[in-house]
Design an enzyme around this catalytic site. Structure first.
Site, PDB file in Angstrom:
ATOM      1  N   GLU A  29      45.709  47.484  35.097  1.00 14.20           N
ATOM      2  CA  GLU A  29      46.854  47.269  34.211  1.00 14.20           C
ATOM      3  C   GLU A  29      46.934  48.389  33.173  1.00 14.20           C
ATOM      4  O   GLU A  29      45.920  48.756  32.589  1.00 14.20           O
ATOM      5  CB  GLU A  29      46.672  45.920  33.500  1.00 14.20           C
ATOM      6  N   GLU A  59      43.977  40.241  38.180  1.00 18.47           N
ATOM      7  CA  GLU A  59      42.626  40.813  38.235  1.00 18.47           C
ATOM      8  C   GLU A  59      41.951  40.590  39.578  1.00 18.47           C
ATOM      9  O   GLU A  59      41.304  41.487  40.120  1.00 18.47           O
ATOM     10  CB  GLU A  59      41.757  40.249  37.104  1.00 18.47           C
ATOM     11  N   ASP A  84      35.445  40.308  29.820  1.00 29.04           N
ATOM     12  CA  ASP A  84      35.942  38.941  29.694  1.00 29.04           C
ATOM     13  C   ASP A  84      37.031  38.639  30.735  1.00 29.04           C
ATOM     14  O   ASP A  84      37.142  37.528  31.235  1.00 29.04           O
ATOM     15  CB  ASP A  84      36.491  38.733  28.283  1.00 29.04           C
ATOM     16  N   PHE A  85      37.860  39.621  31.078  1.00 29.53           N
ATOM     17  CA  PHE A  85      38.920  39.411  32.064  1.00 29.53           C
ATOM     18  C   PHE A  85      38.406  39.658  33.482  1.00 29.53           C
ATOM     19  O   PHE A  85      38.991  39.177  34.459  1.00 29.53           O
ATOM     20  CB  PHE A  85      40.123  40.328  31.795  1.00 29.53           C
ATOM     21  N   HIS A 128      37.063  38.003  23.880  1.00 34.28           N
ATOM     22  CA  HIS A 128      37.159  39.462  23.989  1.00 34.28           C
ATOM     23  C   HIS A 128      35.889  40.126  23.471  1.00 34.28           C
ATOM     24  O   HIS A 128      35.924  41.285  23.089  1.00 34.28           O
ATOM     25  CB  HIS A 128      38.341  39.997  23.170  1.00 34.28           C
TER      26      HIS A 128
END
Ligand SMILES: Cc1ncc(C[n+]2csc(CCOP(=O)(O)OP(=O)(O)O)c2C)c(N)n1
Ligand SMILES: [Mg+2]
Lengths: 319, 324
Positions: A29, A59, A84-85, A128
Site C-alpha cells: 500500500e 494484506e 501490527d498489520f 501500532h
C-alpha cells in the site's frame, strides 16, 4: 560513502537492487508515493508502476500474491507497513511462504523480503507499537533480520534480496530519521553480529532500536567505571552464536536487552542457550507484558530505556 | 483424463483405509496412504474440462482436494502416487503428501492445506506473467466453501483492478467438510460475487465435461486476449466423505443417490455412445487407466522412504534446520 537516513538507505538499497536485477519488484500500500515513511521514495518514478506496485488494502493477498510472484521468477519486496498489520497476512507468511520449499520437496523457492517495521511508534498506542520479531524466529524457512543503522539497512536489504529465502525484515518504526554514513560497497552479511562497543565487564546483546539504548546504557555505566560490550545481533535467525559466545567467554556476564515483551521474547532463547552451553551468568530485559498505552505516562511506563538497561546490568554484575 | 482421475482416486482411497484417526475412525497404522486424503471422485469433469485448454507454461494452484487438477495439468501419475505413499521418489520427496501435491515442471504450483490460500498465489503468478511479459495465464481452483474466506474477495478485487490474466474456478461440490455450504453462504454464490467486482462469470454443469470445456475454452481465450479475469462456477458433487475415511453420515443418502445418477463418467459415456462410440471402447479407457494406476501403486509400495536427514534439507539456505 554518503550520509543518509535509515529510510533513504532502504530506498537507495532497493533502487540499487532493482537496477541490477529486473526480477526485483516491490508491492504494497502507498509505495507509489514513496511509502508512508519514505522508505520507497523515488522508486516508482524510477522503475514504473509495474515494478513498484501500489496495491489495495489487502494484506493477506499482498503476501499471497508475492508468494505467487516468487514462485514464478520474481523477487518481491513486500510492504506490510507495520508488523501490527502483517498479522492479517500470517497464513501467507507462515504457511505459504516459509513452508513452500520444504513442502514441495525443493521444487520451489520463495525469494522474498517481507518488510514489517517493529517497535513503539510514539503516541500510536497498542495496535501500532508491537515488536513481534520473536514469533518469526520460531518458524522454519524464514530468515529474520532487524537492522539498527542506515548502513545495515542498506546492506542487510541487499543480503536479504540475494539470499533466496523468505526474509522477515524488521525495520524500526522510530529509526527512519536516523542519519548515518552508508557505504554501498560494504556488504553486511546475514547471520553476522556487529560489535558496537568493546568492554570487559559485561556484554549487552541487542538489536534494532534497543541497540542505541544499550549504547546509551553503556555510557551511563561507564561513568561508574563499568565497561560494557555492546553487540548488535542484526540477524535474529540465524543468530551469530560465535560472536555471542566469544563475548560471553570474555566478560562472563551477558544481558540481552530488547524492546519486545520479555515473556517468550528472543532474549529468552539467547539467555537459555548461553545458560546451557557456557558458564556465563545471564539476564534479560524486555518490555512488560502489557499493551502500549496512548497517554505519554502510559507509553513511557512500558518502554525499555537506557536507564532500565543500566539498572538491569548492575543487578547482573551484583549477582 | 476423467478415467485416469477416477482410477487414481479409487486406488488412493483403497490404500488409505485406516490411514487417519478422524470421523470416528481409528488409524490402524499399516495404511499405505496415511493422513487426511481428500478425494475428488465425482468432480473429474471440472479438472479435465478446464485443464485441457492449458499449456505447460500456464500456472495452476489447487486445494486440499487437488489430485484431479494436478493430473489434468499434466503431472506424472506415478510420481503423484509415490508422493501419496510418502516415498522419496514422489514429487515432494515424501515431504508433502496428498495435501501438498505439486509439479512445478508443468506449472502446477501446489495443492494447499489452507482453504482459499491458493487463490492469491495464482493471482501473484498472473501478475508475474504480466510483469515478465510472458504469454501465459494462471488458473486457480477452489471449493464452494472457500468463497467465504477473505482472500477470495481480495483476489477478485485485485484481479479486476489490475486486469490480470487469471481464471477463477469455483468447484462447487455443495459441501464444506460436514457443512452444507449453502446454509453458511449469503447471496447467489461465486459467480454473483465475481460479477459484483465487474468480472464476467458463468455457471456450468460441472458434471458435463463438454459443457465445462466449452465454457472454459471461451473464457480462457478471452483471458489470453487480454480481456482480464474470468470466473467459472462449476456445479458438481462430492461422492465421498470429506476425507476418504469419512462415511458422511451427516448427509441424506438420497442426495448422494441422486448425484450418482449424474456421475460425470456416466454422463460422458452416454454422450460418447450417442456419438456412436462402442461401449467396449469406453470401458477400455477406464480399464487402461486402472492398469496404469495399479502399476503406480505397485511401484509406490516398493519405492524407498526418504532419508531421515531429509527432515532438515530443502528448508532454507541461510540458517537451515537442525536439532540444537
Ligand atoms: C483456513 C482453513 N480453515 C479450515 C480448514 C479445514 N477445512 C479443510 S477443507 C474444508 C472444507 C472446504 O470446503 P470447500 O472449500 O468447499 O472445499 P471441498 O472440501 O468441498 O473441496 C475445511 C473447513 C482449512 N484447511 N483451512
Ligand atoms: Mg465444497
Amino acid at each position: 560513502m554518503a550520509v543518509m537516513n535509515y529510510a533513504a538507505a532502504a530506498a537507495t538499497s532497493l533502487g540499487d537492487a532493482m537496477r541490477r536485477d529486473s526480477a526485483v519488484v516491490a508491492l504494497g500500500e502507498d509505495v507509489g508515493r514513496g511509502g508512508i515513511f519514505g522508505q520507497y521514495r523515488g522508486l516508482q518514478e524510477a522503475f514504473g508502476s509495474e515494478r513498484v506496485i501500489d496495491t489495495p488494502i489487502s494484506e493477506a493477498t499482498i503476501m499471497g500474491a508475492a508468494v505467487g510472484m516468487a514462485l514464478t521468477g520474481l523477487k518481491p519486496v513486500i510492504e506490510l507497513r507495520v508488523i501490527d498489520f502483517a498479522l492479517c497476512a500470517m497464513d501467507e507468511i507462515i504457511n505459504q511462504a516459509a513452508k513452500n520449499r520444504y513442502m514441495f520437496g525443493g521444487q520451489s523457492h520463495v525469494p522474498a523480503v517481507i518488510r514489517m517495521p517493529i517497535g513503539i511508534w510514539s503516541a500510536s498506542a497498542a495496535q501500532h507499537s508491537q515488536s513481534l520479531e520473536s514469533w518469526f524466529t520460531h518458524v522454519p524457512g524464514l530468515v529474520v533480520v532487524a537492522p539498527a543503522t542506515p548502513q545495515d539497512n542498506y546492506g542487510l536489504l541487499q543480503a536479504a534480496l540475494q539470499c533466496g529465502d523468505p526474509v522477515a525484515y524488521f525495520e524500526h518504526k522510530e529509526l527512519w530519521a536516523l542519519d548515518g554514513e552508508v557505504d554501498p560497497g560494504q556488504p553486511v552479511p546475514l547471520g553476522k553480529a556487529a560489535l558496537r562497543r568493546s568492554g570487559d565487564d559485561l556484554t549487552i546483546i541487542s538489536w534494532s532500536k534497543a541497540v542505541h539504548w544499550s549504547l546509551d546504557a553503556a555510557e551511563i555505566l561507564a561513568r561508574d567505571g563499568i565497561e560494557a560490550e555492546v553487540i548488535d545481533l542484526r540477524t535474529l535467525w540465524p543468530w551469530d552464536r560465535e560472536a555471542v559466545f566469544a563475548s560471553a567467554a570474555k566478560t562472563g556476564r551477558v544481558l540481552v536487552a530488547h524492546e519486545a515483551i520479555q515473556v517468550a521474547g528472543f532474549g529468552a532463547e539467547i539467555a537459555a542457550t548461553l545458560a546451557e552451553q557456557t558458564d556465563a551468568r545471564v539476564a534479560r530485559l524486555g518490555g512488560p507484558r502489557a499493551p502500549v498505552g496512548y497517554a505519554p505516562v502510559l507509553e513511557a511506563e512500558t518502554r525499555v530505556t537506557p536507564s532500565r538497561i543500566a539498572a538491569k546490568a548492575r543487578e547482573l554484575l551484583a549477582r | 483424463m476423467m478415467c485416469r482421475i477416477r482410477a487414481f482416486e479409487d486406488a488412493a482411497e483403497e490404500a488409505s483405509r485406516g490411514g487417519v484417526a478422524a470421523f470416528g475412525q481409528q488409524a490402524v497404522g499399516q495404511a499405505q496412504v496415511r493422513g487426511p486424503l481428500h478425494l475428488s471422485t465425482g468432480q473429474e469433469a471440472v479438472a479435465a474440462g478446464v485443464c485441457r485448454h492449458l499449456r505447460p507454461n500456464d500456472y495452476l494452484t489447487s486445494t486440499h482436494r487437488g489430485h484431479g487438477h494436478t493430473l489434468a495439468k499434466g503431472a506424472d501419475l506415478e510420481r503423484m502416487m509415490h508422493e501419496l505413499f510418502g516415498k522419496a521418489t514422489g514429487f515432494c520427496g515424501g515431504r508433502g503428501g496428498s495435501m501438498h501435491i505439486a509439479d512445478f515442471s508443468v506449472g502446477m504450483l501446489g495443492a494447499n492445506g489452507v482453504v482459499a490460500a491458493g487463490i492469491p498465489i495464482a493471482l501473484g503468478a498472473a501478475q508475474s506473467i504480466k510483469i515478465r511479459r510472458v504469454d501465459a495465464i494462471a488458473v486457480t481452483f477452489f471449493g464452494d466453501g472457500a468463497i467465504n474466506r477473505g482472500p477470495f474477495a481480495e483476489s477478485l478485487n485485485w484481479a479486476a483492478a489490475f486486469n490480470l490474466p487469471i481464471l477463477f474456478v469455483c468447484e462447487d461440490n455443495q459441501w464444506s467438510a460436514t457443512t452444507k455450504t449453502g446454509t453458511m453462504s449469503a447471496g447467489q454464490g461465486a459467480a454473483a460475487r465475481a460479477r459484483s467486482f465487474g468480472i464476467e462469470a458463468e455457471v456450468v454443469d460441472g458434471n458435463d465435461v463438454g459443457a465445462v470445456s466449452e465454457t472454459a475454452r471461451g473464457m480462457i481465450a478471452d483471458i489470453r486476449a487480454g480481456k482480464g479475469p474470468r470466473l467459472l462456477h462449476a456445479r458438481t458433487y462430492r461422492f465421498k466423505g470429506h476425507v476418504s475415511v469419512d462415511p458422511a453420515i451427516y448427509r441424506d443418502p438420497k442426495e448422494l443417490e441422486a448425484a450418482l445418477k449424474s456421475d460425470p463418467l456416466l454422463v460422458t459415456a452416454a454422450q460418447l455412445r450417442a456419438h456412436g462410440v462402442a461401449p467396449t471402447e469406453i470401458d477400455a479407457v477406464l480399464q487402461a487407466a486402472r492398469t496404469e494406476v495399479a502399476r503406480a501403486v505397485e511401484t509406490a509400495g516398493q519405492a524407498p522412504w526418504p532419508a531421515a536427514s531429509d527432515a532438515f534439507s530443502q528448508i532454507q539456505d541461510t540458517g537451515a534446520g537442525q536439532w540444537l
